[in-house]
Write a protein that holds these residues in place. Structure first.
Motif, short mmCIF file in Angstrom:
data_model
loop_
_atom_site.label_atom_id
_atom_site.label_comp_id
_atom_site.label_asym_id
_atom_site.label_seq_id
_atom_site.Cartn_x
_atom_site.Cartn_y
_atom_site.Cartn_z
N VAL A 243 88.90 -19.78 -50.90
CA VAL A 243 88.23 -19.54 -52.18
C VAL A 243 87.38 -20.74 -52.59
O VAL A 243 86.20 -20.59 -52.96
N SER A 244 87.96 -21.93 -52.51
CA SER A 244 87.26 -23.12 -53.02
C SER A 244 86.13 -23.58 -52.10
O SER A 244 85.11 -24.10 -52.59
N TYR A 251 80.46 -16.17 -54.69
CA TYR A 251 80.78 -15.44 -55.92
C TYR A 251 80.85 -16.43 -57.09
O TYR A 251 81.93 -16.64 -57.68
N PRO A 252 79.74 -17.07 -57.42
CA PRO A 252 79.78 -18.13 -58.45
C PRO A 252 80.16 -17.63 -59.84
O PRO A 252 80.70 -18.38 -60.65
N THR A 253 79.91 -16.34 -60.13
CA THR A 253 80.16 -15.84 -61.49
C THR A 253 81.64 -15.58 -61.75
O THR A 253 82.05 -15.50 -62.90
N VAL A 254 82.43 -15.44 -60.70
CA VAL A 254 83.85 -15.11 -60.90
C VAL A 254 84.78 -16.16 -60.32
O VAL A 254 86.00 -16.00 -60.38
N LYS A 255 84.23 -17.25 -59.79
CA LYS A 255 85.08 -18.23 -59.10
C LYS A 255 86.12 -18.86 -60.03
O LYS A 255 87.22 -19.22 -59.59
N ASP A 256 85.79 -18.99 -61.32
CA ASP A 256 86.71 -19.63 -62.25
C ASP A 256 87.82 -18.70 -62.73
O ASP A 256 88.72 -19.13 -63.46
N LEU A 257 87.75 -17.44 -62.35
CA LEU A 257 88.76 -16.47 -62.78
C LEU A 257 89.87 -16.28 -61.75
O LEU A 257 90.85 -15.57 -62.00
N VAL A 258 89.72 -16.94 -60.60
CA VAL A 258 90.70 -16.77 -59.52
C VAL A 258 92.00 -17.49 -59.87
O VAL A 258 91.99 -18.62 -60.37
N ARG A 569 84.40 -23.12 -37.93
CA ARG A 569 84.72 -23.20 -39.35
C ARG A 569 84.22 -24.51 -39.96
O ARG A 569 83.70 -24.55 -41.08
N PHE A 570 84.36 -25.61 -39.21
CA PHE A 570 83.86 -26.90 -39.69
C PHE A 570 82.35 -26.88 -39.90
O PHE A 570 81.83 -27.45 -40.85
N ILE A 571 81.66 -26.19 -39.00
CA ILE A 571 80.18 -26.21 -39.02
C ILE A 571 79.62 -25.15 -39.95
O ILE A 571 78.75 -25.43 -40.80
N HIS A 572 80.12 -23.91 -39.82
CA HIS A 572 79.51 -22.78 -40.53
C HIS A 572 80.37 -22.21 -41.65
O HIS A 572 79.91 -21.33 -42.38
N GLY A 573 81.59 -22.65 -41.77
CA GLY A 573 82.47 -22.07 -42.78
C GLY A 573 83.14 -20.80 -42.28
O GLY A 573 82.94 -20.35 -41.15
N ARG A 574 83.94 -20.19 -43.13
CA ARG A 574 84.68 -18.99 -42.77
C ARG A 574 83.83 -17.75 -42.99
O ARG A 574 83.01 -17.71 -43.91
N ASP A 575 84.09 -16.73 -42.20
CA ASP A 575 83.36 -15.47 -42.31
C ASP A 575 83.95 -14.65 -43.45
O ASP A 575 85.17 -14.45 -43.53
N SER A 576 83.13 -14.16 -44.34
CA SER A 576 83.60 -13.37 -45.49
C SER A 576 83.25 -11.90 -45.36
O SER A 576 83.31 -11.16 -46.35
N SER A 577 82.89 -11.46 -44.17
CA SER A 577 82.56 -10.03 -43.98
C SER A 577 83.79 -9.18 -44.18
O SER A 577 84.89 -9.53 -43.75
N CYS A 578 83.60 -8.05 -44.82
CA CYS A 578 84.71 -7.13 -45.09
C CYS A 578 84.81 -6.14 -43.93
O CYS A 578 84.42 -4.96 -44.05
#
Length: 579
Positions: A243-244, A251-258, A569-578
């Protein structure tokens, strides 16, 4: 068709020269009056020889840590090996939490079981099916396949065995809590990780929809983990990092609601670890904003809320977006049924002896999460131990007589050695010191009552082995070595003296060696507890965790895939595809 008289005469002479012919089949060809005689050349002696040389049927149930470790180390050329499992692959379970958040891909931690078997000399048969009943009386296992049906459309078949190795693992323990099966995710199989991953992304997508109240958004982004053990804590840490580090950007609009909550029925999380690790984990989770609720017990889970209670408060219901249930393991139905057949209906888990044999079952072994070793107690055999040590039948034991059987006693009853360490005693003889703590003289003789008194508290150190991959893998390796030298040890036993009988046990009993344990806590920090009370927490332990888990992969293919996933993951981050 007609045969000449000379041909028939030669055939009859050939048959008379073989008086041990077991079968004679005569086929009469009525057309043209011909007769054809055929003789089966297999003799009674040949049949007896084939019976002696026939390989024993060894059936293995399960392809988890215990079953796969057994197969990898077994000399398959000595047995007719058949494997039955509903999944045709080995799963590296310690990395399951990493798969849930895309740190590692699912196929990177699975290895086809046929690929493992293909490397074995002698050949191993594999049946993709689930064992639903074990029949120890007739030495059969009844199986059912979900990918094939027989003539009656059931897909059921039976497999005979001479030796049976049960390594079926365990199922999640729900404690019969209402709504858990219907509304919670588990974290035991690769399919579970894929469902969790989709569920996490669905929660974020729902929370991002227009015309949704803030209360509904908060509910959708409340992730609850029930169980503060290693699996639950590692998943909570992985989810927080996901998440962080990744989803907050998307999802910048809802990140603080997690919100991430960990619910634990005990006083602390990670209670099987050193107290220093437990305190650090709780402090780190507090800094990261992960809500740890200890001394709370979940009593019900509905499709909208999770209900819990504690000693200091009444029932409270908390809305959630997703719940992951990770509260330990329970016994599978097929094992429960088998336990009733072998007189263990009053137990919670299948019991074996120190050689992983199921008592009162000829040729049946059980290992891994589906079974536990029932360690024989010293006080149950105290009279037999005294009799074996008392070689001159004097009714008393000298220090020398005790020392002569000391190694066998410590090997047969490992709690003796653990007790000595706990009391900081250097020698077994220290148990027999007098009231003034004076050393026992060589000439000192002990009667049976003094012997009992000295060993009265030893059984307090009997411990149950944890249900971990490390234990299961060591058990599989041990049992494979026993099977490899089965014939040799029949003639030359290598185990300790039999206290209730004559001679020696065939093999040394199983001994678990603890090599340490890890608890990834997120933020590239891991807690490591290694033998010798050595504790390390921080970034250096994370790199140790990477190296150990990469080295423990069962093939170079999965080793390369896992390491490349970490690099990606270090280079590109995690995949968020559903997906």
């Amino acid at each position: 068709m007609r045969f000449s008289a000379s041909f028939l005469d030669r055939a009859s002479q050939a048959i008379r020269r073989r008086p041990t012919i077991s079968k004679l089949i005569v086929i009469c060809a009525l057309s043209s009056g011909g007769v054809l005689a055929y003789a089966d050349a297999k003799s009674d002696h040949d049949f007896e020889t084939s019976e002696l040389t026939r390989k024993k049927k060894l059936v293995v149930l399960g392809t988890g840590w215990a079953g796969t470790s057994f197969l990898r180390n077994l000399d398959a050329s000595q047995y007719d090996v058949q494997v039955v499992s509903p999944r045709n692959y080995f799963l590296f379970t310690p990395l399951l939490p990493s798969v849930t958040c895309g740190t590692v891909e699912p196929r990177s931690i699975v290895e086809p079981i046929r690929k493992i078997m293909h490397k074995k000399v002698g050949g191993i048969k594999f049946w993709e099916a689930e064992c639903y009943k074990i029949d120890p009386t007739n030495k059969k296992v009844l199986c059912c396949s979900n990918i094939w049906t027989n003539m009656d459309g059931s897909g059921e078949f039976a497999v005979d065995y001479d030796y049976l190795v049960i390594a079926l693992g365990a199922k999640p323990n729900t404690f019969n809590t209402p709504g858990v099966v219907e509304n919670c995710h588990f974290l035991k199989e690769i399919e579970d990780t894929q469902r969790i991953r989709r569920s996490v992304m669905n929660c974020f997508e729902r929370a991002s929809l227009p015309e949704l109240s803030e209360e509904d958004r908060r509910k959708n982004l409340h992730f609850v983990i029930v169980g503060g053990g290693p699996t639950g804590v590692e998943f909570a840490a992985e989810l927080h990092d996901f998440v962080s580090e990744d989803l907050a950007k998307l999802y910048p609009t809802v990140k603080d609601l997690v919100k991430i909550s960990v619910i634990e029925a005990g006083d602390h999380i990670l209670t099987m670890f050193d107290k220093r690790i437990t305190e650090f984990a709780e402090e780190k989770f507090q800094r990261d904003g992960i809500d740890v609720k200890t001394n709370f017990r979940v009593v019900k889970v509905s499709d909208k809320a999770i209900t819990m209670t504690s000693a200091s408060s009444r029932e409270i219901s908390v809305p959630y977006g997703m719940v992951v249930w990770s509260t330990g393991i329970g016994t599978r139905p097929v094992i429960l049924d088998f336990m009733k057949q072998v007189g263990q209906a009053d137990r919670r888990v299948l019991a074996t002896d120190e050689w992983l044999r199921v008592p009162n079952c000829d040729g049946v072994y059980a290992l891994g999460d589906c079974a536990t070793i029932s360690q024989r107690k010293v006080m149950e055999d105290i009279s037999a131990i005294f009799r074996v040590a008392d070689k001159d039948d004097s009714g008393t034991l000298t220090v020398k007589e005790i020392k002569d059987v000391l190694d066998d006693i410590c090997e047969r009853y490992p709690q003796v050695e653990l007790y000595l360490k706990s009391k900081q005693m250097k020698d077994f003889i220290d148990l027999f010191k007098d009231a003034n703590s004076n050393a026992v003289k060589e000439s000192k003789e002990l009667n049976i009552e003094e012997f009992k008194k000295a060993l009265a508290d030893v059984d307090s150190r009997v411990k149950m082995l944890p249900a971990t991959a490390q234990v299961a893998a060591q058990q599989g390796n041990y049992l494979a070595k026993c099977f490899n030298k089965m014939k040799i040890c029949e003639e030359n036993p290598e185990g300790p003296l039999r206290m209730r009988g004559s001679g020696r046990h065939r093999f040394h009993p199983f001994r678990y060696r603890h090599f340490g344990q890890f608890a990834p806590l997120g933020g590239e920090q891991t807690a490591a507890q290694l033998p010798g009370d050595w504790v390390s927490i921080g970034h250096s332990s994370q790199w140790l965790w990477y190296s150990v888990y990469a080295s423990k992969q069962v093939s170079w293919r999965t080793r390369f895939l896992v390491v490349s996933d970490w690099m990606r993951r270090f280079i590109h981050g995690r995949d968020s595809s559903c997906i």
